[in-house]
Design an enzyme around this catalytic site. Structure first.
Site, mmCIF file in Angstrom:
data_model
loop_
_atom_site.group_PDB
_atom_site.id
_atom_site.type_symbol
_atom_site.label_atom_id
_atom_site.label_comp_id
_atom_site.label_asym_id
_atom_site.label_seq_id
_atom_site.Cartn_x
_atom_site.Cartn_y
_atom_site.Cartn_z
ATOM 1 N N LEU A 18 77.814 63.888 60.021
ATOM 2 C CA LEU A 18 77.306 62.808 60.873
ATOM 3 C C LEU A 18 78.442 61.869 61.262
ATOM 4 O O LEU A 18 79.341 61.612 60.465
ATOM 5 C CB LEU A 18 76.263 61.983 60.104
ATOM 6 C CG LEU A 18 75.058 62.733 59.555
ATOM 7 C CD1 LEU A 18 74.233 61.805 58.664
ATOM 8 C CD2 LEU A 18 74.217 63.286 60.699
ATOM 9 N N HIS A 161 77.498 50.319 56.621
ATOM 10 C CA HIS A 161 77.103 50.107 55.237
ATOM 11 C C HIS A 161 77.633 48.735 54.802
ATOM 12 O O HIS A 161 78.595 48.243 55.379
ATOM 13 C CB HIS A 161 77.758 51.150 54.311
ATOM 14 C CG HIS A 161 77.068 52.479 54.257
ATOM 15 N ND1 HIS A 161 77.739 53.663 54.421
ATOM 16 C CD2 HIS A 161 75.776 52.809 54.005
ATOM 17 C CE1 HIS A 161 76.880 54.675 54.281
ATOM 18 N NE2 HIS A 161 75.695 54.191 54.037
ATOM 19 N N CYS A 248 83.936 55.409 49.968
ATOM 20 C CA CYS A 248 82.922 56.477 50.117
ATOM 21 C C CYS A 248 83.263 57.739 49.340
ATOM 22 O O CYS A 248 82.386 58.508 48.972
ATOM 23 C CB CYS A 248 82.776 56.892 51.573
ATOM 24 S SG CYS A 248 82.825 55.566 52.745
HETATM 25 C C1 CIR Z 1 77.518 59.486 57.064
HETATM 26 O O1 CIR Z 1 77.204 59.224 58.232
HETATM 27 O O2 CIR Z 1 76.712 59.394 56.156
HETATM 28 C C2 CIR Z 1 78.924 59.940 56.775
HETATM 29 N N1 CIR Z 1 79.476 60.603 57.906
HETATM 30 C C3 CIR Z 1 79.805 58.775 56.381
HETATM 31 C C4 CIR Z 1 79.382 58.115 55.101
HETATM 32 C C5 CIR Z 1 80.289 57.032 54.701
HETATM 33 N N2 CIR Z 1 79.919 56.501 53.433
HETATM 34 C C6 CIR Z 1 80.085 55.257 53.058
HETATM 35 O O3 CIR Z 1 80.483 54.416 53.857
HETATM 36 N N3 CIR Z 1 79.717 54.941 51.827
#
Ligand code: CIR
Length: 253
Positions: A18, A161, A248
């Site tokens: 995503l 987030h 992340c």
């Molecule tokens: C998402 O859209 O969930 C991932 N592409 C990115 C997640 C990033 N995670 C975070 O900031 N804790």
């Protein structure tokens, strides 16, 4: 002090994950190199790194932070808000069980991404975002309050987030950007203010004696140095293309 870190290797399917960014398609070779340097940096910080194998079925699963919240006493398995990511918890749960006896769960229609949870000593801040809903945040608050922690729920205005725009670096100090700069919830902290153009560097991580920051933000690096922090700078371009930052990619506990 953190003793342990859990990471999960990115797979070739990362490119199908995503994203809301228009920074282009991740280059896998660079992504794997950046990831290897990330793991090396964690080891330099003195933690034991548990490296889980990639799961090609879940392109975003290298962003382990969203699947759990780990403290020194208990673990919470989250309930990730993006449908495509929700089952990532199936790989994380067995890994977490190796370290914890006391494990809680965010359940049912309560959704929560670990990226929306910031811990500062005995306090938690929980963002309500596109991924974390009111019910998930409330369930989280009840769990941590029963464990003797406090929790403040913060509806987000702009950030993806909560931790996209804020980091706790110990000693009552927060690195803050955007909507958190003047947010009343963080009034009592000393703030390291990150201007708009350097916003990506607000997602940094303190791991024992170091603060790991993304490469390319000399002003942020300088501010941290002036306060006496040792920093490690890491290239994050390929993870950023899919909205990922430093926090992340690991669970630190
Ligand atoms: C998402 O859209 O969930 C991932 N592409 C990115 C997640 C990033 N995670 C975070 O900031 N804790």
């Amino acid at each position: 002090m953190f003793k342990n870190v859990i990471v999960k290797n990115p797979g070739n399917s990362f490119i199908n994950g995503l994203t809301t960014s228009d920074l282009g398609k991740p280059i896998l070779k660079k992504l794997f190199e950046q990831y290897e340097k990330y793991v090396e940096a964690l080891k330099k910080c003195g933690v034991e790194v548990t490296q889980l194998p990639a799961n090609e079925a879940f392109p975003d699963s290298t962003f382990v932070e969203d699947t759990a919240v780990l403290t020194s006493e208990f673990a919470i398995i989250s309930n990730p808000g993006a449908e495509a990511r929700n089952r990532e918890i199936e790989d994380i749960e067995p890994a977490v069980k190796q370290f914890y006896d006391k494990i809680y769960y965010i359940k049912g229609s309560g959704k929560l991404d670990g990226g929306d949870v910031l811990q500062a000593e005995k306090k938690f801040y929980v963002g309500i975002s596109d991924r974390t809903n009111e019910e998930g945040a409330q369930q989280f608050k009840e769990i941590v309050e029963q464990e003797g922690y406090e929790a403040t729920i913060i509806p987000l205005k702009e950030f993806f987030h909560l931790k996209t725009g804020i980091a706790y670096v110990g000693q009552n100090r927060m690195v803050v950007a955007g909507e958190f700069i003047d947010h009343p919830a963080f009034e009592s902290y000393e703030k390291i203010i990150i201007p708009k153009e350097d916003e990506y560097s607000a997602n940094c991580i303190q791991v024992n004696d170091y603060v790991i920051i993304p490469a390319g933000y000399p002003a942020t690096n300088q501010k941290l140095h002036d306060l006496g922090y040792q920093t490690i700078e890491l290239e994050m371009s390929e993870f950023r293309k899919h909205d990922g930052g430093l926090s992340c990619l690991s669970l630190r506990f």
